[in-house]
Each structure stands twice: as structure tokens, then as C-alpha cells.
Design a protein around this motif. Structure first.
Motif, mmCIF file in Angstrom:
data_model
loop_
_atom_site.group_PDB
_atom_site.id
_atom_site.type_symbol
_atom_site.label_atom_id
_atom_site.label_comp_id
_atom_site.label_asym_id
_atom_site.label_seq_id
_atom_site.Cartn_x
_atom_site.Cartn_y
_atom_site.Cartn_z
ATOM 1 N N GLN A 114 36.668 37.338 24.586
ATOM 2 C CA GLN A 114 37.362 38.188 23.628
ATOM 3 C C GLN A 114 36.772 38.047 22.235
ATOM 4 O OE1 GLN A 114 39.484 40.563 24.062
ATOM 5 N NE2 GLN A 114 39.468 40.234 26.259
ATOM 6 N N TYR A 118 35.583 40.938 19.673
ATOM 7 C CA TYR A 118 36.241 41.149 18.380
ATOM 8 C C TYR A 118 35.288 40.913 17.204
ATOM 9 C CZ TYR A 118 40.773 42.341 20.176
ATOM 10 O OH TYR A 118 41.799 43.013 20.790
ATOM 11 N N PHE A 144 55.207 32.357 22.006
ATOM 12 C CA PHE A 144 53.880 32.613 21.438
ATOM 13 C C PHE A 144 53.836 32.124 19.997
ATOM 14 C CE2 PHE A 144 54.131 36.266 24.498
ATOM 15 C CZ PHE A 144 53.030 35.942 25.260
ATOM 16 N N TRP A 150 51.256 41.001 14.622
ATOM 17 C CA TRP A 150 51.156 42.323 15.258
ATOM 18 C C TRP A 150 52.490 43.058 15.282
ATOM 19 C CZ3 TRP A 150 46.901 44.947 15.811
ATOM 20 C CH2 TRP A 150 45.694 44.258 15.859
ATOM 21 N N PRO A 217 44.723 39.850 19.630
ATOM 22 C CA PRO A 217 45.945 39.964 20.448
ATOM 23 C C PRO A 217 45.700 39.711 21.933
ATOM 24 C CG PRO A 217 45.147 42.132 19.894
ATOM 25 C CD PRO A 217 44.195 41.177 19.254
ATOM 26 N N LYS A 218 45.106 38.587 22.207
ATOM 27 C CA LYS A 218 44.855 38.180 23.594
ATOM 28 C C LYS A 218 45.174 36.694 23.694
ATOM 29 C CE LYS A 218 42.978 42.039 25.130
ATOM 30 N NZ LYS A 218 43.389 42.784 26.297
ATOM 31 N N VAL A 219 45.746 36.298 24.814
ATOM 32 C CA VAL A 219 46.073 34.889 24.991
ATOM 33 C C VAL A 219 44.767 34.096 24.991
ATOM 34 C CG1 VAL A 219 47.023 33.182 26.563
ATOM 35 C CG2 VAL A 219 48.204 35.357 26.227
ATOM 36 N N PRO B 180 38.634 47.411 19.502
ATOM 37 C CA PRO B 180 39.474 47.013 20.644
ATOM 38 C C PRO B 180 40.897 47.550 20.499
ATOM 39 C CG PRO B 180 38.257 45.136 19.769
ATOM 40 C CD PRO B 180 38.051 46.260 18.796
ATOM 41 N N LYS B 181 41.551 47.713 21.612
ATOM 42 C CA LYS B 181 42.919 48.245 21.610
ATOM 43 C C LYS B 181 43.879 47.304 20.887
ATOM 44 C CE LYS B 181 42.268 51.724 24.528
ATOM 45 N NZ LYS B 181 42.502 53.110 24.121
ATOM 46 N N LYS B 182 44.950 47.894 20.366
ATOM 47 C CA LYS B 182 45.975 47.093 19.676
ATOM 48 C C LYS B 182 47.195 46.918 20.585
ATOM 49 C CE LYS B 182 44.545 48.598 15.124
ATOM 50 N NZ LYS B 182 44.831 49.427 13.941
ATOM 51 N N PRO B 183 47.955 45.846 20.383
ATOM 52 C CA PRO B 183 49.146 45.664 21.220
ATOM 53 C C PRO B 183 50.290 46.578 20.783
ATOM 54 C CG PRO B 183 48.922 43.832 19.706
ATOM 55 C CD PRO B 183 47.743 44.735 19.458
ATOM 56 N N THR B 184 50.041 47.861 20.821
ATOM 57 C CA THR B 184 51.106 48.826 20.518
ATOM 58 C C THR B 184 51.286 49.736 21.737
ATOM 59 O OG1 THR B 184 49.483 50.306 19.523
ATOM 60 C CG2 THR B 184 50.678 48.900 18.020
ATOM 61 N N GLN B 208 60.131 37.785 24.728
ATOM 62 C CA GLN B 208 58.864 37.192 24.252
ATOM 63 C C GLN B 208 57.923 38.246 23.682
ATOM 64 O OE1 GLN B 208 59.679 37.871 27.329
ATOM 65 N NE2 GLN B 208 57.955 38.062 28.732
ATOM 66 N N PHE B 209 58.239 39.526 23.927
ATOM 67 C CA PHE B 209 57.381 40.610 23.424
ATOM 68 C C PHE B 209 58.050 41.405 22.296
ATOM 69 C CE2 PHE B 209 55.478 40.801 27.944
ATOM 70 C CZ PHE B 209 54.525 39.846 27.624
ATOM 71 N N TRP B 295 47.689 42.628 30.124
ATOM 72 C CA TRP B 295 46.795 43.053 29.042
ATOM 73 C C TRP B 295 46.512 41.896 28.085
ATOM 74 C CZ3 TRP B 295 46.865 43.581 23.693
ATOM 75 C CH2 TRP B 295 45.755 44.274 23.168
ATOM 76 N N LEU B 296 47.564 41.168 27.744
ATOM 77 C CA LEU B 296 47.376 40.047 26.811
ATOM 78 C C LEU B 296 46.483 38.968 27.427
ATOM 79 C CD1 LEU B 296 51.033 39.737 25.450
ATOM 80 C CD2 LEU B 296 49.048 40.559 24.186
ATOM 81 N N GLU B 297 46.487 38.893 28.742
ATOM 82 C CA GLU B 297 45.640 37.896 29.421
ATOM 83 C C GLU B 297 44.289 38.492 29.837
ATOM 84 O OE1 GLU B 297 48.197 36.633 32.577
ATOM 85 O OE2 GLU B 297 49.361 35.321 31.269
ATOM 86 N N ASP B 298 44.027 39.703 29.400
ATOM 87 C CA ASP B 298 42.780 40.399 29.727
ATOM 88 C C ASP B 298 42.598 40.509 31.243
ATOM 89 O OD1 ASP B 298 40.429 41.722 29.085
ATOM 90 O OD2 ASP B 298 39.217 39.897 29.110
#
Lengths: 272, 353
Positions: A114, A118, A144, A150, A217-219, B180-184, B208-209, B295-298
Motif C-alpha cells: 500500500q 500511496y 482502530f 477519514w 486508509p488500509k489496515v 487511490p480510492k477513499k474510504p467513503t 467500528q466503522f 477493502w480496508l484489508e486490501d
């Protein structure tokens, strides 16, 4: 083969400070290293910064390094606190970026992949914060960290950390972050004199000095929260080192006053 | 007879010189973006570009127009209103009526022109028609629709109507973001209240989100709409009665995966693999939560992106333009042939020799 190696590596040194050894810590250390081995794209170098004590030296000399990683072990004769270890590690780091890995934490296997994406899209950014998953010692999800940037309206620009936001919210995590070494040198590194809020002070100082900070925004990082005998566990529960509310407030206020200055200076909390 | 012959010759000349007027009756959305209205403007533009005399036709003088959400190349197209009484329609003109304007058919029934229905949303077809009445009762013989599934449905209720499929296209600004995409989460539901229901339930079921931002895609310009879609990491679509599914296709063009409810009438492009479909609306929130975690974990499967890409390949502007132009030019050619035949019949033998 050479090309493949370049493509699979990032221009990042992972700095992994260790200052003591015991069975549990060794087990975590192995897990931390394994998390780098299992990364889809690996960091270019790993720098283990060790306190120069006999037990640790014995452990590290007998430790079988994984072949997949380019690991250097450096013994720091100076102070062995976390901040000093990191400062020392960055001072000898030769890559454009560095990252901090605590020995009881782990990277996610996509974090460096990632980062590559980025840094290409946001080359103006100085500090890439990971989305941190906080867990307890058993790996149970607690929440988190760094994610709030975000949330719409949280900071001035979605995803970015700025100084006014930091003056309102303190809870950000720098372990796992990937930062430009030049910027770290410019703003003066971590301040060992700080208890509890050294990360907070550092980020205040970084943003004050125009460092651009973005949460990817990735773990990216799994942080074991308040592990028994960890520094922050001691601050909370160890009867000898526990911080009282007044002292915790003192260190927060101290961070807000000291971040204008690059140099560290001795700070002492005195009870009224 | 001479008068009749003259009229036919005038009509023929009008058709041949592209002087026939083509009116697209257009709904006033009062400034709100709507794919159905956008289609009318797109068709008028295509026709104008090819030299046809096409217009946007609207009912009331206070029509708000589309300048707030479409570019001037569209909002600046010629407009005509019914209300000021200046509308003159002749036998060689064409009026295209959206399916939702069933009630207007009675008013235009006596107009001596070709009437065509433009059906984008099958669910509205019967809404404004009187019981027992079909389009044919109002002199309509033709229909344009957007996909084969709707064509089949139309055939079941109006078997005599000649229906043609013209696949829509999408403006080139529906494209992936360079960043890259945003978390929206971009969200579009037919009923506004469903949007809030989904957002509230999502935060309750996935505390959590709570930091993840939703963007309601109502009332924004088409370009802002495309931009928001391209930046977001997922879009949510709830529209059971959709006839075509413009939103999910726009989303796929932006490489933004879709979590959506299956529409009652499944459009041809929809497959099990090109989006994350749920049958029960109440499952949307759970599925969206799972998607966000992936998505958050790709960990979103690459295959989903491949299928999305395959899906949108067939919707090019060139293809749509060609279909629209061919449809109208063929219709005009047929009309020309009809008139020429009539003229020949009325022309005294030897008059042309």
C-alpha cells in the motif's frame, strides 16, 4: 532476478528497537519479524536496534535471521529508552524512508504494498500513518487508531492530520508509520524527556513544521494494546511508575508547549 | 388533388432537407439531476450534431432546465415550451414522449405527427394510462427502450408496438480517479428515506466503522456526481424498480464496486459476478460492512474488478450515437419512401415524362 528484487522492495528501513529479553518477548519478536517476511512487498532493510546488554546480545547472536530479509543488528551504547533507540536507528538509516515496528506488534501483509501505491500518488506526503488495529494480548480486536482522519469534518482535509486537529485530539499512533528520514532529521526526532506523550509532541512538532501527514486508509499495523509490562501498561497499572491524572495532564500540556522547539530538554513533573 | 400533391411534395422536401422537427418531451426535475432527462439531452445533441432539427420540449414556462447539473453544450440546446402555444407540429415531425408521460398522450393524440415512446423505466408505463388503454390507442406505433429485458416486457403488454433497443452510453468523465480510492461510500436509493435508513443501520451494526463517510448522491451536478463516484471505494444502490441501472454502470466505469439490491427486472448486463448483489434489502448493511472490512484489508477479489471492466465495455458513446442517428434516419427514410409512393400515385400518368 535483480529487477524482481527491486520491484519487491521499498525504499524503507524498518527500525525495530529491543531493550530486554525473556521468553515472551522473544516470541513476540519472532512474530514481528515474521510479519515482515510475510509482507506481499517487503521493506528494503530491517534494522534491529538493541540495547547493549549481555542477555540481549546472547539472544540476538543465536537468533536465526530469516534469509528473505536484509537485517542489520546495531547495538546502541547510549540510552535504551524507546525514543533514544528510534533516534539512534534513524541516525544510521540509509534509506529515504523509515518505519517503526514495536517488538510486540505486527505489520499487515499489505502495508508496504500500500505504501508503494500511496507514495506514488501522494509524493508530497512526509508521514504515512497506517490504519492501526488495536488488539489485546490475545489478538482480540479492540478498535482502530488513526482512522478518525477519514471522518468527514474531523480535520481540515479528509485523511490528513494537521496541527489544529492535534490540539483537539491526542490519540494517534506513530508505530508502523513510514516517514521521510530527511523530515525526521529536520524536525528533530523524538524527545526522550517526555513521558506518555512523546508521540503526541512529535506529531505536533511535525505538523507545526509543515510535515504533511496522511493516514493510508488500509489496515497496516496491528498494535498490542497495553501489554503487561509494556511502557503504557506501566504508566497505567504499575504502582511504582503509574501516572496520576494530574501528571498525565501535565505531559499533555507540556507537549502543547514544547512542540515549538526542536531540541529536547529535561522536564520534571512536580506535584503541588 | 393538386393541393394534396403540393402538401406531400412539401413534406418530402422537409424530410429530405432534415427540416422535420424532432421534439423530446422532457420532465422538469426542478434542477435535480436525473439520468432519464440526461438521455433526452444526449439524443437531442446527437441529432443536432448530425444536422437534424431536434428540440427539448417542456410543459410549463417555468421549466428549471439543466444548467445546474449538465454542461452548457447540453443546457444550451434549443428548447420549446408547450405552454406558450407556439408549438406547431406537422405530419413530418416527430414527438418523443417519456413513458411516464402517459397522460400527455391524450393531449397530443390529434397532433398529425409520428409519436414515439422513450421508455427508460418500465415501472412507470402503466402509471398514467387509463385502464384498458395502451399506447396504440393514442396513435403511438413505436418505442425506444434501453435494454432487451425491457423490450421483452413491453412486448408482453403492447404486442403491436415496434420496440427498438438503444443502449445508453456515459460521459467520458465517468472514469477512475488517478488517486487511490477513499474510504467513503456513495449511496443512491430510489426513495430518499432508504438512504438514511441504510446509513443509520450501518453505523449501528458496525460501530467500528463510524468514521466512514457516506455521500448521498442526490442533487449534485453530473460532474460532481462522477467525481464522488470515482473517489469512493464502494457504492450502494437500492432501486428495485429500475429499468436499466444507470447508477451501477456509472460506478463500474469509475472502477468503484457496487453493493446493491437485485432489481425486479434484471437488466441484460447484470451478472452474479460484476457486483455484490443481495436479494433482501435488510442484508445490504451486513454485506457493506463485510465489504468495508475486505477493502480496508486490501482483500477485495481482483475478479470483481475484471468483471466490472468487462461489463462496461459494451456502452460506448459512439455506439449510442450511431444507434440514435440510424434509428431516426431509417425512420425518416421510410417516411420518404411512403411519401414518394403517395406522390407517384397522385401524379397523373405521363406528367413526369
Amino acid at each position: 532476478m535483480q529487477t524482481l528484487k527491486i520491484m519487491n522492495n521499498t525504499d524503507v528501513t524498518v527500525i525495530l528497537p529491543v531493550h530486554e529479553t525473556n521468553e515472551k518477548i522473544n516470541e513476540w519478536f519472532d512474530k514481528a519479524i515474521k510479519s515482515i517476511v510475510q509482507s506481499k512487498i517487503r521493506p528494503g532493510k530491517v534494522l534491529v536496534v538493541s540495547s547493549n546488554n549481555k542477555d540481549l546480545k546472547t539472544f540476538l547472536e543465536s537468533w536465526k535471521q530469516p534469509e528473505e530479509l536484509d537485517i542489520t543488528i546495531s547495538y546502541n551504547d547510549g540510552l535504551s529508552d524507546f525514543c533514544s533507540q528510534i533516534n539512534y536507528g534513524v541516525s544510521i538509516c540509509e534509506t529515504e524512508f523509515f518505519s517503526i515496528l514495536e517488538c510486540d506488534d505486527e505489520y499487515s501483509n499489505v502495508w508496504f504494498k500500500q505504501f508503494n501505491e500511496y507514495v506514488e500518488a501522494y509524493d508530497e506526503v512526509d508521514i504515512f500513518l497506517p490504519l492501526v488495529v488495536d488488539t489485546d494480548e490475545n489478538g482480540q480486536f479492540l478498535g482502530f487508531t488513526n482512522e478518525s482522519l477519514w471522518a468527514m469534518g474531523f480535520s481540515e482535509e479528509l485523511g490528513y492530520l494537521d496541527n489544529p486537529t492535534l490540539l483537539r485530539y491526542q490519540n494517534f499512533q506513530t508505530s508502523g508509520m513510514i516517514m521521510r528520514k530527511d523530515k525526521f532529521d529536520e524536525i528533530g526526532g523524538l524527545k526522550p524527556s517526555f513521558k506518555l506523550t512523546f508521540t503526541y509532541e512529535f506529531l505536533l512538532r511535525a505538523t507545526y513544521n509543515d510535515a504533511i501527514v496522511l493516514t493510508v486508509p488500509k489496515v497496516g499495523y496491528k498494535h498490542t494494546n497495553q501489554r503487561i509490562n509494556s511502557l503504557f501498561w506501566d504508566y497505567k497499572f504499575d504502582t511504582n511508575r503509574q501516572l496520576k491524572t494530574d501528571e498525565a495532564k501535565f505531559w499533555i500540556e507540556a507537549a502543547k508547549k514544547e512542540y515549538f522547539f526542536t531540541m529536547d530538554r529535561e522536564l520534571v513533573f512536580e506535584e503541588n | 388533388m393538386e393541393e394534396q400533391l403540393k402538401q406531400l411534395q412539401n413534406g418530402l422536401s422537409k424530410l429530405k432537407n432534415k427540416e422535420s422537427k424532432i421534439y423530446f418531451l422532457t420532465q422538469d426535475t426542478e434542477g435535480r439531476a436525473a439520468a432519464s432527462v440526461s438521455t433526452n439531452y444526449t439524443y437531442v445533441k446527437y441529432l443536432k450534431d448530425e444536422g437534424y432539427d431536434a428540440y427539448i420540449l417542456y410543459e410549463k414556462k417555468n421549466y428549471k432546465g439543466v444548467s445546474e447539473w449538465l454542461d452548457t453544450e447540453y443546457s444550451g440546446l434549443p428548447h420549446v415550451t408547450i405552454e406558450d402555444g407556439e408549438l406547431k407540429v406537422g405530419p413530418q415531425d416527430f414527438v418523443i414522449v417519456p413513458e411516464i408521460y402517459g397522460h400527455v398522450l391524450e393531449q397530443i393524440m390529434k397532433m398529425p405527427c409520428t409519436k414515439i415512446i422513450l421508455c427508460q423505466a418500465y415501472d412507470y408505463i402503466l402509471e398514467t394510462l387509463n385502464p384498458g388503454f395502451g399506447w396504440a390507442n393514442y396513435g403511438v406505433t413505436k418505442c425506444i427502450t434501453t435494454n432487451e429485458t425491457q423490450k421483452e416486457y413491453i412486448k408482453t403488454i403492447f404486442p403491436t408496438i415496434e420496440t427498438t433497443v438503444i443502449s445508453p452510453s456515459f460521459p467520458s468523465y465517468f472514469k477512475p480517479s488517478t488517486k487511490p480510492k477513499k474510504p467513503t461510500v456513495t449511496i443512491h436509493t430510489r426513495e430518499p428515506r432508504d438512504t438514511m435508513k441504510i446509513i443509520k443501520a450501518f453505523y449501528l451494526q458496525n460501530p467500528q466503522f463510524k468514521w466512514i463517510t457516506f455521500k448521498d448522491m442526490r442533487n449534485i451536478s453530473r460532474k460532481d456526481f462522477a467525481n464522488a463516484l470515482s473517489e469512493s471505494c464502494v457504492s450502494v444502490w437500492v432501486d428495485r424498480i429500475s429499468g436499466f441501472g444507470t447508477f451501477p454502470l456509472e460506478s463500474m466505469l469509475c472502477k468503484t464496486p457496487v453493493v446493491g439490491t437485485l432489481p425486479v427486472l434484471k437488466p441484460d448486463w447484470l451478472s452474479n459476478e460484476n457486483a455484490i448483489w443481495v436479494f433482501e434489502e435488510t442484508k445490504i448493511v451486513e454485506v457493506l460492512g463485510n465489504y468495508m472490512k475486505s477493502w480496508l484489508e486490501d482483500a477485495v477479489p481482483e475478479n470483481l474488478h475484471n468483471k466490472m471492466e468487462d461489463t462496461v465495455k459494451g456502452f460506448s458513446e459512439e455506439k449510442e450515437k450511431m444507434s440514435v442517428i440510424t434509428y431516426f434516419s431509417d425512420m425518416i427514410d421510410d417516411r420518404i419512401t411512403e411519401l414518394e409512393t403517395s406522390i407517384n400515385k397522385l401524379t397523373p400518368v405521363g406528367a413526369n415524362s
